[in-house]
Write an enzyme that holds these catalytic residues in place. Structure first.
Site, PDB file in Angstrom:
ATOM      1  N   PHE A  58      -8.746  -4.314  -5.535  1.00 42.54           N
ATOM      2  CA  PHE A  58      -8.949  -5.034  -4.273  1.00 42.54           C
ATOM      3  C   PHE A  58      -8.188  -6.359  -4.321  1.00 42.54           C
ATOM      4  O   PHE A  58      -8.718  -7.421  -4.027  1.00 42.54           O
ATOM      5  CB  PHE A  58     -10.443  -5.261  -4.014  1.00 42.54           C
ATOM      6  CG  PHE A  58     -10.764  -5.556  -2.563  1.00 42.54           C
ATOM      7  CD1 PHE A  58     -10.486  -4.630  -1.579  1.00 42.54           C
ATOM      8  CD2 PHE A  58     -11.326  -6.765  -2.198  1.00 42.54           C
ATOM      9  CE1 PHE A  58     -10.771  -4.899  -0.252  1.00 42.54           C
ATOM     10  CE2 PHE A  58     -11.619  -7.050  -0.869  1.00 42.54           C
ATOM     11  CZ  PHE A  58     -11.345  -6.110   0.110  1.00 42.54           C
ATOM     12  N   VAL A 104       8.480   2.524  -3.943  1.00 38.67           N
ATOM     13  CA  VAL A 104       9.884   2.123  -4.131  1.00 38.67           C
ATOM     14  C   VAL A 104      10.253   0.896  -3.299  1.00 38.67           C
ATOM     15  O   VAL A 104      10.697  -0.114  -3.839  1.00 38.67           O
ATOM     16  CB  VAL A 104      10.842   3.293  -3.806  1.00 38.67           C
ATOM     17  CG1 VAL A 104      12.299   2.839  -3.882  1.00 38.67           C
ATOM     18  CG2 VAL A 104      10.607   4.438  -4.782  1.00 38.67           C
ATOM     19  N   LYS A 106      11.750   2.394 -10.294  1.00 39.54           N
ATOM     20  CA  LYS A 106      12.092   2.846  -8.939  1.00 39.54           C
ATOM     21  C   LYS A 106      13.291   3.793  -8.954  1.00 39.54           C
ATOM     22  O   LYS A 106      13.342   4.755  -8.172  1.00 39.54           O
ATOM     23  CB  LYS A 106      12.364   1.630  -8.053  1.00 39.54           C
ATOM     24  CG  LYS A 106      11.126   0.772  -7.831  1.00 39.54           C
ATOM     25  CD  LYS A 106      11.447  -0.506  -7.080  1.00 39.54           C
ATOM     26  CE  LYS A 106      10.193  -1.338  -6.863  1.00 39.54           C
ATOM     27  NZ  LYS A 106      10.465  -2.615  -6.172  1.00 39.54           N
TER      28      LYS A 106
END
Length: 353
Positions: free
Chosen positions: A11, A155, A227
Site C-alpha cells: 500500500f 515496463v 525491462k
C-alpha cells in the site's frame, strides 16, 4: 454489472493511487467499463494487514493517517503484514501486486503471484521481478487455473507498450527495439547536459523524488535490464534471464563526455535494446549510447520513457509516454483489470452461445 473483489498487496504510492481512483471513479467505470472494484483486503509491510469480506471504504483507506501497524485498528485487521494469508484466503477475485522489485531473483513478488494463481485468482502487477524472472511459469499457472496474469505496467508504467505491440502491431513483424526505459537516468543525463556533474545531477534527482536514496538500480542500468528481458521475451519470443543481458550504466560518463557529444551534434542516452537475428537468436544489451540529434530517441527528455520498435512492415514505430508516477502506474493496473474483464466477458459470451 460486474463487481471485482480485489486484494492490494503493498500500500505504497501505486496501490494507494489505485484506491484513490476507486474512490473517485467507481461509478464512472460502472457506466463506461461495465464493472466496479471493491477492496476486500490490504497487506503492507508498514501498515499491517486487514480483511473485510464486505469491502473496505477506499476513501477511508486513502485519507486515514495510519501510523505504523495502523491496520490493526480496523475490524479484521492486524498490525503485522501477512501477504500469504491475504493472497490465499482473502475472498478476492483479483490480487493487485505492487510491492518492491527485487532485481536479484524477483522475490517475494514471484511467490505472491504464484500463490494467487495457484488458488484461482487473477493477478495484475506493476512489479518487474515476477515477469523478468518467472513469466513462463506464471503464465502456465494462469492458463492451468483459468485466470489472468497481466503486467502492462512492468515496463513503461501507464504507457501501453506491451499491449500496443501485441495487439496493434501483431502483423507488423517486430524484430527488435531500442528504448529509454528509465526516467531517473534520463533525467540525470539531461541535467549533466545542463552543466552538472554526475553526483550533483543524482542529488537533484533524489531531491525531486525521481531517484531513490540508493540510485544504483537506476543509474547502473539494472532496472532497464529487467525491462529489456520482459520486452525481449514478450515481443521477440526470447527465453532470457536478466543475467543473459550485458549491462553498463551511466556513472562513468563525465562532463567531458557530455560536452564532446554536444560538439558532435549528439547526446548520451541509456539505451536498452534487443534484436532478433535470422536464426531466431535474440541479442540484448543495456549501455549508454551517443545518439545523433535526429534519432527518434534523442529528443526524449526528463523522466519520460520511449521505445522504438523495429518492424519489418512499418519500419521504426516509436511509443513515448510517462514511465513513472503514482497515478500513471495505477492506470496500468486498471488497464490490466480491463483486459481481464474483457477476456472474461468474451469467454462468458461464447459459453452462453
Amino acid at each position: 454489472m460486474t463487481v471485482y473483489r480485489i486484494a492490494l498487496i503493498g500500500f505504497g504510492g501505486v496501490n494507494r493511487a489505485l484506491a484513490e481512483l476507486i474512490a473517485a471513479k467507481n461509478q464512472l467505470w460502472e457506466r463506461d467499463l461495465g464493472f466496479r472494484l471493491n477492496i476486500v483486503a490490504v497487506s503492507d509491510l508498514y501498515f499491517g494487514s486487514v480483511i473485510s469480506p464486505n469491502g473496505l471504504d477506499a476513501k477511508t483507506l486513502v485519507e486515514a493517517n495510519f501510523a505504523k501497524g495502523g491496520f490493526g485498528q480496523l475490524s479484521g485487521g492486524s498490525s503485522e503484514a501477512d501477504n500469504e494469508t491475504i493472497i490465499k484466503n482473502a475472498p478476492a477475485d483479483i490480487i493487485v501486486e505492487a510491492t518492491f522489485t527485487n532485481p536479484k531473483d524477483g522475490e517475494p513478488a514471484v511467490s505472491h503471484c504464484r500463490w494467487a494463481l495457484q488458488t484461482g485468482k487473477h493477478v495484475v502487477t506493476t512489479n518487474k521481478g515476477p515477469v523478468a524472472f518467472a513469466a513462463q511459469e506464471l503464465k502456465a499457472l494462469a492458463k492451468a487455473n483459468g485466470v489472468g496474469f497481466e503486467y502492462e505496467g512492468s515496463v513503461m508504467s501507464g504507457t501501453p507498450v506491451i499491449r500496443m505491440a501485441e495487439k496493434t502491431l501483431a502483423a507488423a513483424e517486430v524484430n527488435g527495439f531500442e528504448g529509454i526505459l528509465n526516467g531517473t537516468s534520463n533525467f540525470v543525463l539531461g541535467r549533466m547536459e545542463g552543466g552538472l556533474d554526475f553526483a550533483s545531477a543524482v542529488k537533484e534527482a533524489q531531491q525531486l523524488g525521481y531517484a531513490e536514496a540508493d540510485p544504483t538500480a537506476d543509474v547502473e542500468g539494472f532496472d532497464v535490464r529487467l525491462k529489456v528481458v520482459i520486452l525481449a521475451n514478450e515481443l521477440l519470443g526470447a527465453n532470457l534471464k536478466p543475467e543473459d543481458v550485458t549491462c553498463k550504466g551511466i556513472s562513468n560518463l563525465s562532463p567531458a563526455d557530455i560536452e564532446a557529444a554536444a560538439k558532435a551534434h549528439s547526446r548520451w542516452k541509456l539505451i536498452g535494446s534487443a534484436v532478433r537475428s535470422d536464426d531466431g537468436r535474440v541479442a540484448c544489451s543495456v549501455s549508454p549510447k551517443q545518439l545523433s540529434l535526429d534519432h527518434p530517441l534523442a529528443g526524449v527528455n526528463g523522466a519520460t520513457n520511449a521505445v522504438s520498435l523495429n518492424t519489418e512492415l512499418l519500419g521504426s514505430v516509436t511509443i513515448t509516454g510517462p514511465g513513472a508516477g503514482r497515478i500513471e502506474t495505477a492506470y496500468a493496473l486498471l488497464s490490466d483489470i480491463v483486459a481481464i474483464h474483457n477476456a472474461h466477458s468474451s469467454v462468458t459470451a461464447k459459453e452462453a452461445a
